[in-house]
Design an enzyme around this catalytic site. Structure first.
Site, PDB file in Angstrom:
ATOM      1  N   SER A 134       0.819  -1.221   0.000  1.00 48.82           N
ATOM      2  CA  SER A 134       0.000   0.000   0.000  1.00 48.82           C
ATOM      3  C   SER A 134       0.849   1.266   0.000  1.00 48.82           C
ATOM      4  O   SER A 134       0.322   2.360   0.194  1.00 48.82           O
ATOM      5  CB  SER A 134      -0.904   0.005   1.248  1.00 48.82           C
ATOM      6  OG  SER A 134      -0.122   0.091   2.434  1.00 48.82           O
ATOM      7  N   GLY A 157       0.124   4.101   8.699  1.00 47.94           N
ATOM      8  CA  GLY A 157       0.261   2.654   8.644  1.00 47.94           C
ATOM      9  C   GLY A 157       0.275   2.155   7.209  1.00 47.94           C
ATOM     10  O   GLY A 157      -0.351   2.755   6.331  1.00 47.94           O
ATOM     11  N   ASP A 297      -4.068   5.257   9.121  1.00 48.90           N
ATOM     12  CA  ASP A 297      -3.650   3.978   8.557  1.00 48.90           C
ATOM     13  C   ASP A 297      -3.932   3.925   7.057  1.00 48.90           C
ATOM     14  O   ASP A 297      -5.085   3.965   6.634  1.00 48.90           O
ATOM     15  CB  ASP A 297      -4.397   2.857   9.285  1.00 48.90           C
ATOM     16  CG  ASP A 297      -3.797   1.490   9.035  1.00 48.90           C
ATOM     17  OD1 ASP A 297      -2.844   1.387   8.239  1.00 48.90           O
ATOM     18  OD2 ASP A 297      -4.290   0.514   9.631  1.00 48.90           O
ATOM     19  N   HIS A 298      -2.890   3.825   6.261  1.00 49.68           N
ATOM     20  CA  HIS A 298      -3.007   3.757   4.804  1.00 49.68           C
ATOM     21  C   HIS A 298      -3.047   2.316   4.302  1.00 49.68           C
ATOM     22  O   HIS A 298      -3.081   2.064   3.099  1.00 49.68           O
ATOM     23  CB  HIS A 298      -1.824   4.503   4.165  1.00 49.68           C
ATOM     24  CG  HIS A 298      -1.976   4.777   2.714  1.00 49.68           C
ATOM     25  ND1 HIS A 298      -1.233   4.140   1.743  1.00 49.68           N
ATOM     26  CD2 HIS A 298      -2.793   5.626   2.043  1.00 49.68           C
ATOM     27  CE1 HIS A 298      -1.570   4.585   0.548  1.00 49.68           C
ATOM     28  NE2 HIS A 298      -2.515   5.485   0.697  1.00 49.68           N
ATOM     29  N   SER A 299      -3.053   1.333   5.191  1.00 48.79           N
ATOM     30  CA  SER A 299      -3.047  -0.069   4.794  1.00 48.79           C
ATOM     31  C   SER A 299      -4.389  -0.472   4.194  1.00 48.79           C
ATOM     32  O   SER A 299      -5.402   0.202   4.394  1.00 48.79           O
ATOM     33  CB  SER A 299      -2.728  -0.961   5.996  1.00 48.79           C
ATOM     34  OG  SER A 299      -3.787  -0.931   6.935  1.00 48.79           O
TER      35      SER A 299
END
Length: 365
Positions: A134, A157, A297-299
């Protein structure tokens, strides 16, 4: 003493020649691993290390463990696995690096029509690995000759999954990429590799699937026989990956973690037989956690609450991505890793949400 230190460092960074596979935090080959880069605020100690810590899980794990060192180091799983890409003798390898937000260069490409997808294929004549992640602006081009982590990817994240595959499986993997329509920013695909993998050559040229169906699911088998299910969609699919397909395909309700600081976020969806809930908070087990909100959170991952599936991919739940390519990789052995992480999710009563496109968060996808 200096000589001893040099020998120890060499041993730590040593990767056997001809062994193209995912490498774990132990420094040994593994069939697969998942790395969860933690948001910056969850770190401690030196400020320069904050945002570089991660959790680690592989085929031998019963629970998440703290990563060895930091995500920007080649002593850890991600950096060590990618080392062959940055060696002078990488001419015997084939590789494809793709990212809708590639590392900066003088050559500017519009990625808005391409898939929202990020990853690495690295292979030789025996096999290789597929790394799905990601992370914007990652990894560096092979010509950089050095592994590094983008400074802009420290704050939030991120998730990365690496799976080792025999050579034959890259036929199916490359066909999946004709659906996800990635923006390839670096590659080497010469000689036998171009002949063996015509779909991959088409992907490198910027081509994509031309007729429906606009989605594809295939079963992939790792080097050690682990089973993964790859889901890929082209933009013409015109629906959310999770509520429009994945929940029905897996026959289960989904809890989905994705980047929620952008416009057009899709709310939790309970309109079908299988519901899809937006995760709002993630927490690792144990008193030390850590715990963090989805806005940090970028996940991109999802899990079926009652089992047996979990998936790691590169797609969000928002209106724009209904009309873009992308996908996810699912496996039952990932469930025990991701099920405990869901701390809170959005109920279906909440009809809509809106986040501003503030800088820099709103510039991320």
């Amino acid at each position: 003493m200096a000589t001893l230190s040099s020998l120890l460092l060499t041993a730590l960074l040593w990767v056997p020649v001809g062994t193209l596979t995912c490498y774990g935090d132990s420094g040994q080959p593994v069939d697969w691993f998942v790395v969860y880069k933690l948001p910056a605020h969850t770190g401690s100690g030196d400020a320069t290390q904050n945002g570089l810590r991660y959790k680690y899980f592989d085929e031998h794990s019963e629970d998440w463990s703290d990563g060895v060192g930091f995500i920007n180091s080649t002593t850890g799983a991600v950096g060590r696995s990618l080392l062959p890409l940055y060696r002078n003798n990488n001419s015997q390898l084939a590789f494809v690096l793709y990212n809708d937000q590639p590392p900066k260069s003088s050559e500017s490409k519009d990625s808005s029509s391409r898939g929202h997808t990020k990853g690495v294929l690295l292979l030789d004549q025996e096999g290789g690995f597929w790394l799905i992640h990601s992370v914007p602006n990652f990894p560096p081009r092979a010509s950089s000759a050095v592994y590094s982590w983008p400074p802009g990817a420290q704050k939030y994240g991120q998730t990365l999954i690496c799976v080792s595959f025999p050579l034959t499986q890259f036929l199916d993997i490359s066909k999946q990429l004709t659906y996800t329509y990635p923006l390839v920013y670096d590659h080497r695909l010469e000689g036998d590799f171009a002949q063996k993998f015509p779909y991959l050559e088409e992907v490198v040229k910027g081509h994509h699937v031309r007729q429906g169906p606009w989605n594809s699911s295939v079963t992939l088998t790792s080097k050690k026989g682990a089973t993964f299910q790859s889901f890929a969609k082209f933009g013409n699919f015109g629906d959310d990956l999770y509520s429009g397909w994945l929940s029905e395909a897996l026959g289960s309700t989904l809890q989905v973690q994705f980047w929620q600081r952008s416009s057009g976020i899709l709310p939790s969806n309970c309109s079908g037989a299988q519901h899809v809930f937006d995760v709002t908070q993630t927490a690792f087990p144990g008193p030390a956690g850590p715990a963090f909100n989805a806005t940090e959170d970028h996940s991109k991952w999802c899990v079926t609450p009652k089992g047996p599936w979990a998936c790691v991919g590169d797609m969000n739940r928002n209106q724009r991505e209904e009309h873009r390519g992308g996908g996810t990789l699912c496996a039952q052995m990932l469930w025990k890793a991701f099920k405990p992480l869901v701390k809170a999710w959005e109920p279906c009563e909440k009809k809509s949400r809106a986040y501003s496109l503030g800088s820099p968060a709103g510039l991320w996808t």
